[in-house]
Design a protein around this motif. Structure first.
Motif, PDB file in Angstrom:
ATOM      1  N   CYS A  50    -108.837  30.185 -27.297  1.00 37.70           N
ATOM      2  CA  CYS A  50    -108.840  31.644 -27.106  1.00 37.70           C
ATOM      3  C   CYS A  50    -108.279  32.327 -28.347  1.00 37.70           C
ATOM      4  O   CYS A  50    -108.802  33.355 -28.802  1.00 37.70           O
ATOM      5  N   LEU A  51    -107.219  31.759 -28.890  1.00 29.78           N
ATOM      6  CA  LEU A  51    -106.623  32.314 -30.109  1.00 29.78           C
ATOM      7  C   LEU A  51    -107.606  32.259 -31.266  1.00 29.78           C
ATOM      8  O   LEU A  51    -107.728  33.217 -32.047  1.00 29.78           O
ATOM      9  N   CYS A  52    -108.342  31.161 -31.366  1.00 29.50           N
ATOM     10  CA  CYS A  52    -109.351  31.038 -32.430  1.00 29.50           C
ATOM     11  C   CYS A  52    -110.396  32.149 -32.323  1.00 29.50           C
ATOM     12  O   CYS A  52    -110.804  32.738 -33.334  1.00 29.50           O
ATOM     13  N   TRP A  53    -110.839  32.419 -31.101  1.00 30.70           N
ATOM     14  CA  TRP A  53    -111.823  33.492 -30.893  1.00 30.70           C
ATOM     15  C   TRP A  53    -111.245  34.837 -31.332  1.00 30.70           C
ATOM     16  O   TRP A  53    -111.936  35.640 -31.976  1.00 30.70           O
ATOM     17  N   LEU A  54    -110.002  35.098 -30.982  1.00 35.12           N
ATOM     18  CA  LEU A  54    -109.377  36.363 -31.362  1.00 35.12           C
ATOM     19  C   LEU A  54    -109.252  36.484 -32.878  1.00 35.12           C
ATOM     20  O   LEU A  54    -109.454  37.564 -33.451  1.00 35.12           O
ATOM     21  N   LEU A  55    -108.929  35.375 -33.535  1.00 31.66           N
ATOM     22  CA  LEU A  55    -108.774  35.397 -34.987  1.00 31.66           C
ATOM     23  C   LEU A  55    -110.116  35.541 -35.702  1.00 31.66           C
ATOM     24  O   LEU A  55    -110.178  36.082 -36.810  1.00 31.66           O
ATOM     25  N   LYS A  56    -111.166  35.043 -35.072  1.00 27.69           N
ATOM     26  CA  LYS A  56    -112.502  35.162 -35.669  1.00 27.69           C
ATOM     27  C   LYS A  56    -113.088  36.560 -35.465  1.00 27.69           C
ATOM     28  O   LYS A  56    -113.994  36.974 -36.193  1.00 27.69           O
ATOM     29  N   MET A  57    -112.566  37.276 -34.471  1.00 19.91           N
ATOM     30  CA  MET A  57    -113.053  38.630 -34.211  1.00 19.91           C
ATOM     31  C   MET A  57    -112.463  39.582 -35.258  1.00 19.91           C
ATOM     32  O   MET A  57    -111.260  39.528 -35.525  1.00 19.91           O
ATOM     33  N   PRO A  58    -113.277  40.447 -35.850  1.00 21.19           N
ATOM     34  CA  PRO A  58    -112.754  41.387 -36.860  1.00 21.19           C
ATOM     35  C   PRO A  58    -111.572  42.183 -36.327  1.00 21.19           C
ATOM     36  O   PRO A  58    -111.576  42.623 -35.173  1.00 21.19           O
ATOM     37  N   SER A  59    -110.555  42.353 -37.157  1.00 23.17           N
ATOM     38  CA  SER A  59    -109.344  43.055 -36.748  1.00 23.17           C
ATOM     39  C   SER A  59    -109.668  44.464 -36.250  1.00 23.17           C
ATOM     40  O   SER A  59    -110.391  45.217 -36.901  1.00 23.17           O
ATOM     41  N   GLY A  60    -109.136  44.783 -35.064  1.00 23.26           N
ATOM     42  CA  GLY A  60    -109.341  46.110 -34.500  1.00 23.26           C
ATOM     43  C   GLY A  60    -110.612  46.259 -33.678  1.00 23.26           C
ATOM     44  O   GLY A  60    -110.777  47.257 -32.973  1.00 23.26           O
ATOM     45  N   LYS A  61    -111.512  45.289 -33.737  1.00 25.95           N
ATOM     46  CA  LYS A  61    -112.769  45.351 -32.980  1.00 25.95           C
ATOM     47  C   LYS A  61    -112.561  44.836 -31.560  1.00 25.95           C
ATOM     48  O   LYS A  61    -111.785  43.912 -31.328  1.00 25.95           O
ATOM     49  N   GLU A 115    -115.172  43.770 -29.654  1.00 27.92           N
ATOM     50  CA  GLU A 115    -116.166  42.747 -29.367  1.00 27.92           C
ATOM     51  C   GLU A 115    -116.823  42.295 -30.664  1.00 27.92           C
ATOM     52  O   GLU A 115    -116.701  42.972 -31.702  1.00 27.92           O
ATOM     53  N   ALA A 116    -117.493  41.161 -30.604  1.00 25.15           N
ATOM     54  CA  ALA A 116    -118.168  40.642 -31.791  1.00 25.15           C
ATOM     55  C   ALA A 116    -119.357  39.794 -31.360  1.00 25.15           C
ATOM     56  O   ALA A 116    -119.395  39.277 -30.234  1.00 25.15           O
ATOM     57  N   GLN A 117    -120.324  39.660 -32.238  1.00 22.93           N
ATOM     58  CA  GLN A 117    -121.496  38.839 -31.984  1.00 22.93           C
ATOM     59  C   GLN A 117    -121.219  37.409 -32.459  1.00 22.93           C
ATOM     60  O   GLN A 117    -120.572  37.195 -33.484  1.00 22.93           O
ATOM     61  N   ALA A 118    -121.717  36.454 -31.702  1.00 19.48           N
ATOM     62  CA  ALA A 118    -121.539  35.047 -32.062  1.00 19.48           C
ATOM     63  C   ALA A 118    -122.792  34.272 -31.670  1.00 19.48           C
ATOM     64  O   ALA A 118    -123.640  34.769 -30.915  1.00 19.48           O
ATOM     65  N   THR A 119    -122.917  33.073 -32.190  1.00 18.50           N
ATOM     66  CA  THR A 119    -124.060  32.213 -31.890  1.00 18.50           C
ATOM     67  C   THR A 119    -123.581  30.944 -31.215  1.00 18.50           C
ATOM     68  O   THR A 119    -122.666  30.268 -31.718  1.00 18.50           O
ATOM     69  N   ASP A 170    -124.808  25.148 -29.111  1.00 11.15           N
ATOM     70  CA  ASP A 170    -125.693  24.250 -28.369  1.00 11.15           C
ATOM     71  C   ASP A 170    -127.101  24.802 -28.190  1.00 11.15           C
ATOM     72  O   ASP A 170    -128.081  24.044 -28.196  1.00 11.15           O
ATOM     73  N   THR A 171    -127.237  26.129 -28.051  1.00  8.89           N
ATOM     74  CA  THR A 171    -128.558  26.716 -27.787  1.00  8.89           C
ATOM     75  C   THR A 171    -129.057  27.629 -28.903  1.00  8.89           C
ATOM     76  O   THR A 171    -130.244  27.960 -28.936  1.00  8.89           O
ATOM     77  N   GLY A 172    -128.146  28.045 -29.785  1.00  8.68           N
ATOM     78  CA  GLY A 172    -128.542  28.990 -30.825  1.00  8.68           C
ATOM     79  C   GLY A 172    -128.646  30.414 -30.314  1.00  8.68           C
ATOM     80  O   GLY A 172    -129.037  31.330 -31.054  1.00  8.68           O
ATOM     81  N   GLU A 173    -128.268  30.615 -29.048  1.00  9.59           N
ATOM     82  CA  GLU A 173    -128.366  31.944 -28.426  1.00  9.59           C
ATOM     83  C   GLU A 173    -127.305  32.892 -28.982  1.00  9.59           C
ATOM     84  O   GLU A 173    -126.154  32.513 -29.199  1.00  9.59           O
ATOM     85  N   LYS A 174    -127.703  34.137 -29.211  1.00  7.07           N
ATOM     86  CA  LYS A 174    -126.773  35.164 -29.647  1.00  7.07           C
ATOM     87  C   LYS A 174    -126.015  35.704 -28.427  1.00  7.07           C
ATOM     88  O   LYS A 174    -126.622  36.052 -27.420  1.00  7.07           O
ATOM     89  N   ILE A 175    -124.709  35.739 -28.534  1.00  4.42           N
ATOM     90  CA  ILE A 175    -123.897  36.230 -27.421  1.00  4.42           C
ATOM     91  C   ILE A 175    -122.887  37.260 -27.929  1.00  4.42           C
ATOM     92  O   ILE A 175    -122.563  37.293 -29.117  1.00  4.42           O
ATOM     93  N   THR A 176    -122.441  38.115 -27.009  1.00  4.55           N
ATOM     94  CA  THR A 176    -121.411  39.097 -27.335  1.00  4.55           C
ATOM     95  C   THR A 176    -120.085  38.622 -26.757  1.00  4.55           C
ATOM     96  O   THR A 176    -119.974  38.358 -25.564  1.00  4.55           O
ATOM     97  N   VAL A 177    -119.109  38.475 -27.626  1.00  4.79           N
ATOM     98  CA  VAL A 177    -117.780  38.041 -27.209  1.00  4.79           C
ATOM     99  C   VAL A 177    -116.879  39.263 -27.155  1.00  4.79           C
ATOM    100  O   VAL A 177    -116.718  39.972 -28.155  1.00  4.79           O
ATOM    101  N   ARG A 178    -116.320  39.540 -25.985  1.00  8.30           N
ATOM    102  CA  ARG A 178    -115.459  40.708 -25.795  1.00  8.30           C
ATOM    103  C   ARG A 178    -113.996  40.294 -25.773  1.00  8.30           C
ATOM    104  O   ARG A 178    -113.631  39.286 -25.167  1.00  8.30           O
TER     105      ARG A 178
END
Length: 253
Positions: A109-120, A122-126, A129-137
């Motif tokens: 969870c911490l890794c996801w937060l650190l990968k998300m742009p500061s102050g944002k 949500e962020a887009q991620a891939t 396993d499937t290559g699907e684009k997802i929105t991480v909130r």
């Protein structure tokens, strides 16, 4: 110390990468510990299976009158003593593994937060396993973090209750005296008191488990989470901090 850093205040690219890399190293280290604990658990399972096979041989001998009832009674008590000891060791390993796995989940969870742009928010991620684009909130990450604490504390309490019950049994097998220096020696009064305390904790926990989907985000300031809150193996402390204390704040409003 990295543990004291407030996650929301880690804003620069360099800082976020540094903490992210250290977090991944911590995850890898914990995964190695879990693997070693799993190997130990398999070793105990092997001994348990052998002990059960030996007991079955003795049981069949008694049924065929090859050994007397008093002889078998002694074997039966020794078998129970051995099984209790092995199950206590296995439970100890299970509790250690559960604690490590909970930390690993929270560190992701911490890794996801650190990968998300500061102050944002949500962020887009891939998905790998499937290559699907997802929105991480951000709020979904916080929700997963809280659910991980809730689940881990429930598992800890259940295992602790089973451990204490088994400890009582281990120390009260007829005609088998447990030496005070034995790793599983325990006085019945102290163990019973701990068992009552755990039972009370479970009753409190179940109130929060039943309301597990309740929205705690209105009263918890996730912006004050530190790196240490993600690394902490003590789910009892985290549960107290984020659920019980939060409920007290809610009632005070």
């Amino acid at each position: 110390m990295i543990e004291s850093m407030v996650v929301s205040e880690i804003t620069t690219v360099e800082e976020r990468k540094m903490v992210f890399d250290l977090t991944r190293i911590r995850i890898k280290s914990l995964e190695g510990v879990v693997e070693q604990l799993e190997i130990q658990e398999k070793g105990i399972d092997t001994i348990l299976n052998q002990e059960k096979e030996n007991y079955e041989v003795s049981f069949n001998q008694q049924q065929d009158r090859e050994i007397s009832i008093p002889e078998f009674s002694e074997i039966d008590q020794a078998h129970r003593h051995k099984l209790d000891s092995l199950h206590l060791k296995k439970l100890s390993l299970q509790m250690a593994m559960d604690a490590k796995k909970s930390v690993i989940q929270r560190l992701w969870c911490l890794c996801w937060l650190l990968k998300m742009p500061s102050g944002k928010m949500e962020a887009q991620a891939t998905r790998h396993d499937t290559g699907e684009k997802i929105t991480v909130r951000r709020q979904d990450i916080y929700k997963k973090y809280m659910n991980t604490i809730l689940k881990a504390e429930g598992s800890r309490l259940k295992n602790e209750q089973d451990y204490l019950r088994l400890l009582l049994d281990f120390n009260h097998i007829p005609d088998i005296l447990v030496h005070p220096e034995h790793e599983f020696y325990a006085e019945s009064s102290a163990t019973s008191e701990k068992l009552i305390n755990v039972k009370e904790q479970i009753e409190i926990y179940q109130q929060y488990e039943n309301n597990g989907k309740r929205n705690y985000q209105n009263t918890i300031d996730f912006n004050q989470l530190t790196v240490g809150d993600f690394m902490n193996e003590n789910t009892e402390y985290l549960f107290e901090q984020f659920f019980i204390e939060n409920e007290e704040k809610r009632r005070a409003v």
